[in-house]
Motif scaffolding. Structure first.
Motif, PDB file in Angstrom:
ATOM      1  N   LYS A 252       1.059  -1.190  -0.096  1.00 40.83           N
ATOM      2  CA  LYS A 252      -0.107   0.082   0.266  1.00 40.83           C
ATOM      3  C   LYS A 252       1.055   1.237  -0.116  1.00 40.83           C
ATOM      4  N   MET A 253       2.288   1.169   0.183  1.00 41.52           N
ATOM      5  CA  MET A 253       3.042   2.174   0.399  1.00 41.52           C
ATOM      6  C   MET A 253       3.296   2.710  -1.254  1.00 41.52           C
ATOM      7  N   LYS A 254       3.656   3.986  -1.403  1.00 46.38           N
ATOM      8  CA  LYS A 254       3.943   4.665  -2.420  1.00 46.38           C
ATOM      9  C   LYS A 254       5.375   3.809  -2.833  1.00 46.38           C
ATOM     10  N   LYS A 255       5.683   3.973  -4.261  1.00 46.32           N
ATOM     11  CA  LYS A 255       6.774   3.196  -4.825  1.00 46.32           C
ATOM     12  C   LYS A 255       7.973   4.027  -4.605  1.00 46.32           C
ATOM     13  N   THR A 256       8.042   5.214  -4.000  1.00 43.90           N
ATOM     14  CA  THR A 256       9.047   6.330  -3.637  1.00 43.90           C
ATOM     15  C   THR A 256       9.136   6.470  -2.227  1.00 43.90           C
ATOM     16  N   ALA A 257       8.358   5.712  -1.355  1.00 44.85           N
ATOM     17  CA  ALA A 257       8.385   5.824   0.029  1.00 44.85           C
ATOM     18  C   ALA A 257       9.384   5.144   0.666  1.00 44.85           C
ATOM     19  N   TYR A 258       9.864   5.497   1.948  1.00 47.02           N
ATOM     20  CA  TYR A 258      10.980   4.952   2.640  1.00 47.02           C
ATOM     21  C   TYR A 258      10.191   4.271   4.008  1.00 47.02           C
ATOM     22  N   LEU A 259      10.732   3.181   4.506  1.00 51.92           N
ATOM     23  CA  LEU A 259      10.227   2.325   5.793  1.00 51.92           C
ATOM     24  C   LEU A 259      11.243   2.693   6.650  1.00 51.92           C
ATOM     25  N   ILE A 260      11.021   3.188   7.848  1.00 54.73           N
ATOM     26  CA  ILE A 260      12.097   3.553   8.773  1.00 54.73           C
ATOM     27  C   ILE A 260      11.656   2.546  10.247  1.00 54.73           C
ATOM     28  N   ASN A 261      12.559   1.854  10.750  1.00 54.57           N
ATOM     29  CA  ASN A 261      12.205   0.908  11.935  1.00 54.57           C
ATOM     30  C   ASN A 261      13.452   1.198  12.946  1.00 54.57           C
ATOM     31  N   THR A 262      13.387   1.943  13.817  1.00 57.06           N
ATOM     32  CA  THR A 262      14.210   2.035  14.831  1.00 57.06           C
ATOM     33  C   THR A 262      13.742   1.732  16.180  1.00 57.06           C
ATOM     34  N   ALA A 263      12.551   0.722  16.008  1.00 56.65           N
ATOM     35  CA  ALA A 263      11.585   0.266  17.235  1.00 56.65           C
ATOM     36  C   ALA A 263      12.215  -1.033  17.465  1.00 56.65           C
ATOM     37  N   ARG A 264      11.586  -1.978  17.104  1.00 58.92           N
ATOM     38  CA  ARG A 264      11.627  -3.575  17.406  1.00 58.92           C
ATOM     39  C   ARG A 264      11.661  -4.165  15.966  1.00 58.92           C
ATOM     40  N   SER A 265      12.672  -5.144  15.672  1.00 56.62           N
ATOM     41  CA  SER A 265      12.708  -5.835  14.687  1.00 56.62           C
ATOM     42  C   SER A 265      11.352  -6.640  14.230  1.00 56.62           C
ATOM     43  N   GLY A 266      10.801  -6.983  15.339  1.00 57.05           N
ATOM     44  CA  GLY A 266       9.567  -8.001  15.045  1.00 57.05           C
ATOM     45  C   GLY A 266       8.517  -7.256  14.549  1.00 57.05           C
ATOM     46  N   LEU A 267       8.379  -5.894  14.644  1.00 57.79           N
ATOM     47  CA  LEU A 267       7.431  -5.247  14.134  1.00 57.79           C
ATOM     48  C   LEU A 267       7.239  -5.311  12.339  1.00 57.79           C
ATOM     49  N   VAL A 268       8.311  -5.481  11.884  1.00 57.59           N
ATOM     50  CA  VAL A 268       8.468  -5.636  10.594  1.00 57.59           C
ATOM     51  C   VAL A 268       8.644  -6.884  10.029  1.00 57.59           C
ATOM     52  N   ASP A 269       8.016  -7.644   8.913  1.00 60.73           N
ATOM     53  CA  ASP A 269       8.291  -8.844   8.272  1.00 60.73           C
ATOM     54  C   ASP A 269       9.548  -8.795   7.483  1.00 60.73           C
ATOM     55  N   THR A 270      10.787  -9.232   7.864  1.00 61.71           N
ATOM     56  CA  THR A 270      11.988  -9.051   7.282  1.00 61.71           C
ATOM     57  C   THR A 270      11.823  -9.564   5.641  1.00 61.71           C
ATOM     58  N   ASP A 271      11.447 -10.762   5.465  1.00 61.71           N
ATOM     59  CA  ASP A 271      11.233 -11.411   4.240  1.00 61.71           C
ATOM     60  C   ASP A 271      10.473 -10.431   3.362  1.00 61.71           C
ATOM     61  N   ALA A 272       9.376  -9.717   4.019  1.00 62.46           N
ATOM     62  CA  ALA A 272       8.462  -8.952   3.012  1.00 62.46           C
ATOM     63  C   ALA A 272       9.258  -7.802   2.685  1.00 62.46           C
ATOM     64  N   LEU A 273       9.905  -7.163   3.748  1.00 60.52           N
ATOM     65  CA  LEU A 273      10.663  -6.186   3.431  1.00 60.52           C
ATOM     66  C   LEU A 273      11.680  -6.125   2.547  1.00 60.52           C
ATOM     67  N   VAL A 274      12.594  -7.135   2.686  1.00 58.18           N
ATOM     68  CA  VAL A 274      13.519  -7.564   1.500  1.00 58.18           C
ATOM     69  C   VAL A 274      13.254  -7.691  -0.023  1.00 58.18           C
ATOM     70  N   ALA A 275      11.761  -8.604  -0.157  1.00 56.95           N
ATOM     71  CA  ALA A 275      11.200  -8.685  -1.406  1.00 56.95           C
ATOM     72  C   ALA A 275      10.794  -7.262  -1.899  1.00 56.95           C
TER      73      ALA A 275
END
Length: 346
Positions: A252-275
Motif C-alpha cells: 500500500k506504500m508509495k513506490k517512492t516511500a521509505y520505511l524506517i524502523n528504529t523500534a523493534r525488528s519483530g514489528l516488520v516482516d523482514t522477508d516481506a521488506l527484502v522482497a
C-alpha cells in the motif's frame, strides 16, 4: 518507624556510579543497598540479554545470583536488565515495588508481580529523545544518501547519482507517517515540525483531543501508508503488533516511500521488506534493529542498494542511562511520600 529497604542492581549500562544517585531516597526514611550484576558488565552483553528476552521471554534469561542472594527482605527492587522473574519474586518476603529502569519492562514478570500485588514501574521515555533524534537522522540519511555516499568514498568511488535520484526531496516537501504516537512518536513529530514536514499519525489508542494544536493529522492506517513519503514505526512489540508491517502494508506504500524502523525488528516482516526492496516496490528503508544481532554476513539486506543499516544504535546516548535513574527516583520519591506513581504498569 522501620526503614523502607531498597535494593538496586547496577550493571555496565546503569553503573554503580549512576545508581548511587538512588541514595537520595534515604531522605525518605529508606535504606539503599547497591549491588552489581557482574554478567551484564558492558552494553554488548546487555543488548544480547534484551534481545534474548524480547524473542524468547523472561524465562530464557538466567537469574542474577547477587539479586537472588540479597532480595529476601527488600521492599523495593531497582533493576536495569537483571530479571525480576518468578524465582526472584518468590524469594522476596516484603516486596512492594519493582522498578525497571528501561523503556520496556520485558525483564519483569508482570503476571507474577500482579498476582503478588507488587507494583511495577519503568522509565518509559528514558531514550525517547535519543531515538527521536536518530529516527529523523535515518530519514535524512536514506533520502539524501549520506551513509551510502560515505561507504562509496571509502571504497574509492565518487558517486553523484543514486537509485533514488528521481525522488530525493527536501524534508519540508515530505509527508511523514508515524505509526504509534507514544513518547518517541511525539518527539519525532516535534522535530519534523521544525523541518516543515507534514506529519500523519496512526494510533487508535491515543487521546486525539490532547494534540489538536500540535500540527499533526490523525488518519487511519491505510491512508497513512498510501500518502506518506516516510513510514516510521513506533509501536511496542507484542503478539498483536508482531509483523505489523508485512506484505500487505508494504504493497500500500508509495513506490517512492521509505520505511524506517528504529523500534523493534519483530514489528516488520523482514522477508516481506527484502522482497519489496528487491522489487523496488518501495523507495527504500532505514533499519536499526534485526531479528538476529549482529547481522549475519549473508543477510539479504547486505545485497541491497536501497537500504541504510545501523547496528542497533538508536537509543545510544550518554543521557539515556542518566535519564533512567532520574525517572525512577522521581517515581520512588512519590511512592515513599504516599503519592501516586506516574509510570505504573500494573
Amino acid at each position: 518507624m522501620s526503614k523502607t529497604k531498597i535494593l538496586c542492581v547496577a550493571d555496565g549500562g546503569i553503573t554503580r556510579e549512576l545508581m548511587e544517585k538512588m541514595r537520595e531516597l534515604e531522605k525518605y526514611n529508606a535504606e539503599v543497598t547497591i549491588i552489581e550484576d557482574k554478567e551484564m558488565y558492558a552494553m554488548g552483553p546487555i543488548t544480547d540479554r534484551m534481545l534474548l528476552i524480547e524473542h524468547n521471554g523472561i524465562d530464557a534469561a538466567p537469574t542474577c545470583p547477587e539479586l537472588l542472594k540479597n532480595c529476601a527482605d527488600k521492599d523495593i527492587l531497582v533493576v536495569h536488565v537483571a530479571s525480576v522473574n518468578k524465582e526472584i519474586i518468590d524469594a522476596c518476603h516484603n516486596l512492594k515495588v519493582a522498578a525497571v529502569l528501561r523503556g520496556g519492562y520485558e525483564n519483569a514478570d508482570i503476571t507474577a508481580l500482579t498476582d503478588h500485588n507488587i507494583k511495577l514501574i519503568n522509565a518509559p521515555w528514558r531514550s525517547a529523545n535519543a531515538v527521536a533524534d536518530f529516527t529523523v537522522g535515518m530519514m535524512i540519511a536514506e533520502n539524501k544518501n549520506i551513509a551510502r555516499s560515505h561507504k562509496l568514498i571509502f571504497d574509492g568511488k565518487w558517486c553523484k547519482k543514486y537509485v533514488n535520484q528521481e525522488y530525493i526531496h527536501d524534508m519540508r516537501m515530505m509527508t511523514v507517517g508515524l505509526i504509534g504516537f507514544g513518547y518517541i512518536g511525539q518527539r519525532v513529530a516535534e522535530r519534523l515540525n521544525g523541518f516543515g514536514s507534514k506529519v500523519l499519525v496512526y494510533d487508535p489508542f491515543i487521546d486525539k483531543s490532547k494534540f489538536q494544536d500540535k500540527n499533526i493529522t490523525f488518519v487511519d492506517l491505510d491512508e497513512l501508508l498510501q500518502l506518506a513519503d516516510f513510514v516510521s514505526v513506533h509501536l511496542r512489540l507484542s503478539e498483536k503488533t508482531h509483523h505489523f508491517i508485512s506484505k500487505n502494508e508494504l504493497a500500500k506504500m508509495k513506490k517512492t516511500a521509505y520505511l524506517i524502523n528504529t523500534a523493534r525488528s519483530g514489528l516488520v516482516d523482514t522477508d516481506a521488506l527484502v522482497a519489496a526492496l528487491k522489487g523496488k516496490d518501495i523507495g527504500g528503508a532505514a533499519v536499526d534493529v534485526y531479528d538476529a544481532e549482529p547481522l549475519p554476513k549473508d543477510h539479504p539486506y547486505l545485497q541491497l542498494d536501497n537500504i541504510t543499516l545501523t547496528s542497533h544504535l538508536a537509543g545510544t546516548s550518554c543521557d539515556t542511562m542518566r535519564n533512567s535513574v532520574e525517572i525512577g527516583i522521581e517515581d520512588l520519591k512519590r511512592y515513599l511520600a504516599n503519592k501516586p506513581m506516574l509510570n505504573l504498569r500494573n
